[in-house]
Design a protein around this motif. Structure first.
Motif, PDB file in Angstrom:
ATOM      1  N   ARG A 120      29.950 -69.990 -31.481  1.00 41.70           N
ATOM      2  CA  ARG A 120      30.235 -69.398 -32.016  1.00 41.70           C
ATOM      3  C   ARG A 120      30.828 -70.700 -33.364  1.00 41.70           C
ATOM      4  O   ARG A 120      32.177 -71.570 -32.472  1.00 41.70           O
ATOM      5  CB  ARG A 120      30.892 -68.122 -31.779  1.00 41.70           C
ATOM      6  CG  ARG A 120      30.091 -67.845 -31.672  1.00 41.70           C
ATOM      7  CD  ARG A 120      31.072 -65.983 -31.526  1.00 41.70           C
ATOM      8  NE  ARG A 120      32.445 -65.742 -30.678  1.00 41.70           N
ATOM      9  CZ  ARG A 120      32.776 -65.161 -30.602  1.00 41.70           C
ATOM     10  NH1 ARG A 120      33.471 -64.092 -31.178  1.00 41.70           N
ATOM     11  NH2 ARG A 120      34.163 -65.027 -29.598  1.00 41.70           N
ATOM     12  N   TYR A 121      30.819 -70.301 -34.427  1.00 43.90           N
ATOM     13  CA  TYR A 121      31.006 -71.953 -35.206  1.00 43.90           C
ATOM     14  C   TYR A 121      32.700 -72.332 -34.968  1.00 43.90           C
ATOM     15  O   TYR A 121      33.646 -73.430 -34.389  1.00 43.90           O
ATOM     16  CB  TYR A 121      31.086 -71.793 -36.767  1.00 43.90           C
ATOM     17  CG  TYR A 121      31.378 -72.824 -37.671  1.00 43.90           C
ATOM     18  CD1 TYR A 121      31.303 -73.668 -37.724  1.00 43.90           C
ATOM     19  CD2 TYR A 121      32.450 -72.503 -38.518  1.00 43.90           C
ATOM     20  CE1 TYR A 121      31.936 -75.059 -38.084  1.00 43.90           C
ATOM     21  CE2 TYR A 121      32.853 -72.858 -39.249  1.00 43.90           C
ATOM     22  CZ  TYR A 121      32.275 -74.653 -39.315  1.00 43.90           C
ATOM     23  OH  TYR A 121      33.249 -75.637 -39.911  1.00 43.90           O
ATOM     24  N   ASP A 122      33.319 -71.378 -34.917  1.00 46.75           N
ATOM     25  CA  ASP A 122      35.182 -71.342 -35.049  1.00 46.75           C
ATOM     26  C   ASP A 122      35.944 -70.258 -34.237  1.00 46.75           C
ATOM     27  O   ASP A 122      37.138 -70.440 -33.948  1.00 46.75           O
ATOM     28  CB  ASP A 122      35.687 -70.735 -36.486  1.00 46.75           C
ATOM     29  CG  ASP A 122      35.744 -69.817 -36.545  1.00 46.75           C
ATOM     30  OD1 ASP A 122      34.543 -68.898 -36.512  1.00 46.75           O
ATOM     31  OD2 ASP A 122      35.778 -69.166 -38.090  1.00 46.75           O
TER      32      ASP A 122
END
Length: 222
Positions: A120-122
């Motif tokens: 997941r990105y962040d």
């Protein structure tokens, strides 16, 4: 029913009526009438997630209804053994202990056939256990339990009537390949709700977590 829950449900119903969230209003009314009904509790949490309520709104209900996760998990998985359209039971699994959820699913007859991971990105990566009752070219039903690898709680849950494989292989103990899902629903945190009659499905070899199937391990006690 506690006074705090009564107030919370009254406020929730008022907001639901203003926003035309009719299912939330209806389930909250049922819960007023039968506050100890586990199905009504599950339905309320699921209906709230479906219309977009976030974790900060869901957590008070999680604490109220899931002081003991065992009966909650048992009932959710029991419903998902046969419920092709039970999005609310899928969403009600979110936030629960992943270790307990996988254990409950296997106790009720599901078997883990693949464990994969995605980024997941962040946020921390999500590890997903794919489970089914039957085996072979058609796995039915399909249950997917995905957890935040740091918090070890469920953040991505899905259910399908069947996974119909067009191509499959075994990599590091997990089933991989591609096919089609029928009557699929999925719920995620921090938000996300999907329902569809049919869609393509795949488990890629490079996403498999070696040594985790059929018994995924968990890095901290839940």
């Amino acid at each position: 029913m506690s006074t705090a829950l009564q107030r919370r449900l009254t406020t929730l119903r008022r907001a639901a009526q203003q926003k035309n969230h009719f299912a939330v209003d209806s389930v909250a009314a049922q819960l007023f009438a039968s506050p100890d009904c586990l199905d009504h509790q599950i339905n309320l949490v699921g209906a709230m997630h479906e219309v977009g309520y976030l974790r900060n709104s869901l957590e008070p209900y999680w604490r109220e209804f899931r002081a003991d996760e065992a009966p909650w998990l048992h009932r959710c998985v029991e419903r998902l053994l046969r419920g092709d359209h039970d999005y609310w039971a899928v969403a009600a699994l979110l936030g629960c202990s992943a270790q307990r959820a996988v254990a409950q699913a296997t106790e009720l007859g599901f078997k883990v056939f693949a464990v994969r991971q995605y980024e997941r990105y962040d946020l921390p990566p999500v590890r997903v256990a794919s489970l089914g009752v039957s085996a072979g070219n058609i796995i039915t039903p399909l249950l997917e339990l995905g957890w935040d690898i740091h918090a070890q709680t469920l953040v991505d849950c899905a259910r399908a009537r069947a996974a119909m494989w067009q191509r499959q292989d075994i990599v590091s103990g997990s089933l991989v390949g591609e096919g089609t899902l029928s009557y699929f629903c999925r719920a995620t945190l921090p938000h996300g709700a999907w329902r569809t009659v049919s869609l393509p499905f795949s488990i890629e070899a490079d996403a498999v977590v070696a040594g985790q199937c059929p018994r995924p391990t968990f890095t901290q006690a839940n």
